[in-house]
Design a protein around this motif. Sequence first.
Motif, short mmCIF file in Angstrom:
data_model
loop_
_atom_site.label_atom_id
_atom_site.label_comp_id
_atom_site.label_asym_id
_atom_site.label_seq_id
_atom_site.Cartn_x
_atom_site.Cartn_y
_atom_site.Cartn_z
N VAL A 87 -1.64 49.27 103.88
CA VAL A 87 -1.95 49.24 102.45
C VAL A 87 -3.44 49.40 102.20
N CYS A 88 -3.76 50.17 101.16
CA CYS A 88 -5.13 50.25 100.65
C CYS A 88 -5.09 49.84 99.19
N LEU A 89 -5.92 48.85 98.82
CA LEU A 89 -5.95 48.32 97.46
C LEU A 89 -7.16 48.86 96.72
N TRP A 90 -6.92 49.45 95.54
CA TRP A 90 -7.97 50.07 94.74
C TRP A 90 -8.23 49.25 93.47
N ASP A 91 -9.46 48.80 93.30
CA ASP A 91 -9.85 48.13 92.05
C ASP A 91 -11.36 47.93 92.06
N ASP A 92 -12.00 48.25 90.93
CA ASP A 92 -13.46 48.12 90.85
C ASP A 92 -13.89 46.89 90.06
N ASP A 93 -12.94 46.05 89.66
CA ASP A 93 -13.27 44.85 88.88
C ASP A 93 -13.71 43.70 89.78
N ARG A 94 -14.55 42.83 89.19
CA ARG A 94 -14.95 41.60 89.86
C ARG A 94 -14.22 40.41 89.24
N ILE A 95 -14.09 39.35 90.00
CA ILE A 95 -13.34 38.17 89.58
C ILE A 95 -14.16 37.37 88.57
N THR A 96 -13.51 36.99 87.47
CA THR A 96 -14.14 36.16 86.45
C THR A 96 -13.31 34.88 86.25
N ALA A 97 -13.84 33.98 85.45
CA ALA A 97 -13.14 32.72 85.18
C ALA A 97 -11.78 32.95 84.54
N ALA A 98 -11.65 34.02 83.73
CA ALA A 98 -10.38 34.31 83.05
C ALA A 98 -9.29 34.72 84.03
N ASN A 99 -9.66 35.17 85.21
CA ASN A 99 -8.68 35.61 86.21
C ASN A 99 -8.06 34.45 86.98
N ILE A 100 -8.73 33.33 87.02
CA ILE A 100 -8.29 32.21 87.86
C ILE A 100 -7.14 31.46 87.19
N GLY A 101 -6.06 31.26 87.92
CA GLY A 101 -4.89 30.58 87.38
C GLY A 101 -3.73 31.52 87.19
N ARG A 102 -3.94 32.62 86.46
CA ARG A 102 -2.86 33.59 86.24
C ARG A 102 -2.81 34.64 87.35
N GLN A 103 -3.93 34.85 88.01
CA GLN A 103 -4.00 35.81 89.10
C GLN A 103 -4.27 35.09 90.42
N ILE A 109 -7.74 41.56 99.94
CA ILE A 109 -7.45 42.19 101.23
C ILE A 109 -7.96 41.33 102.38
N ASN A 110 -9.15 40.74 102.24
CA ASN A 110 -9.66 39.86 103.29
C ASN A 110 -8.71 38.69 103.52
N ARG A 111 -8.19 38.14 102.44
CA ARG A 111 -7.28 37.01 102.56
C ARG A 111 -5.98 37.41 103.26
N VAL A 112 -5.42 38.55 102.87
CA VAL A 112 -4.17 39.03 103.49
C VAL A 112 -4.39 39.32 104.97
N ASN A 113 -5.49 39.98 105.29
CA ASN A 113 -5.75 40.32 106.70
C ASN A 113 -5.93 39.08 107.56
N ARG A 114 -6.61 38.07 107.03
CA ARG A 114 -6.76 36.82 107.79
C ARG A 114 -5.42 36.11 107.96
N PHE A 115 -4.61 36.15 106.92
CA PHE A 115 -3.34 35.43 106.94
C PHE A 115 -2.32 36.08 107.87
N SER A 116 -2.24 37.42 107.84
CA SER A 116 -1.15 38.10 108.54
C SER A 116 -1.60 38.96 109.72
N GLY A 117 -2.93 39.03 109.96
CA GLY A 117 -3.41 39.80 111.10
C GLY A 117 -3.33 41.30 110.91
N THR A 118 -3.26 41.75 109.67
CA THR A 118 -3.22 43.18 109.38
C THR A 118 -4.63 43.75 109.32
N ASN A 119 -4.71 45.06 109.16
CA ASN A 119 -5.99 45.74 109.02
C ASN A 119 -5.97 46.60 107.77
N TRP A 120 -5.50 46.01 106.68
CA TRP A 120 -5.42 46.73 105.41
C TRP A 120 -6.82 46.91 104.82
#
Length: 269
Positions: free
Chosen positions: A57-73, A89-100
Amino acid sequence: MHTEKPKIHFTDNDLISPTNPITVNLIGAGGTGSKVLTALMEMNHSLMALGHAGLSVCLWDDDRITAANIGRQRFAESEKGLYKSVALINRVNRFSGTNWKAQTLKFEKDSLTRYAEEMRAVIYISCVDSVQSRFEIADILRGLHSNQRYYRDSPKYWLDFGNSQYTGQVILSTIGEIRQPDSKKYQTVANLPFITEEYGELLKQSETSDTTPSCSLAEALEKQDLFINASLTQMGCSLLWGLFRNGMTPYRGFFLNLKDFRSQPVLVD
């Protein structure tokens, strides 16, 4: 008595028994995209347990995390200011050993010249919040399909997620025609039209004029209810999972109204 055969789309054979992991471009890492990524992680692990090559998987997004994102996302307080795609992607790769992979830019025509190879995949999943983005993705996919120079990673499917505050839809499309086997039992369907072709006018009518980012979770919940994204994710990824597990589908999506708990499937036609 003549009985009409049920219509079925058979999954492209390269998805069923691939030599290499199936490449997936996930476009959008917000309320729906962040949850779809988790579902893809679960799907990848399950496929590999069944002897499949899994997903890349390759994840595409240019947005940065804001306070409004926390809780629902799928973001934590400590991740504010980071790129959504990189944090997830960093979180998924650490959790599952993938190289996404993560891309900190929009999936748009302006990126084609420099990132043409990265933009090529077998499956595209769009979780974007504007109608204009969907039409641009459709144009990109048509271009990638018409300019294929080699067989590997040829674009095959596009799964689009979209929603308003309480309602949403998921629509599966083929990118071009998928070769279908001969069948005496079913009427096979090789082409599933793009959402922009079949529901283009409906999309334009539903476009909201308010596209400004939310400044708080409370404001964000006025635009999208807390569980609409998660509900669409589970049902939509179940459709994708069925393509791998069953090798066929009589459905190509659904419309969901979470306010009165109604779901209407879209049949292959």
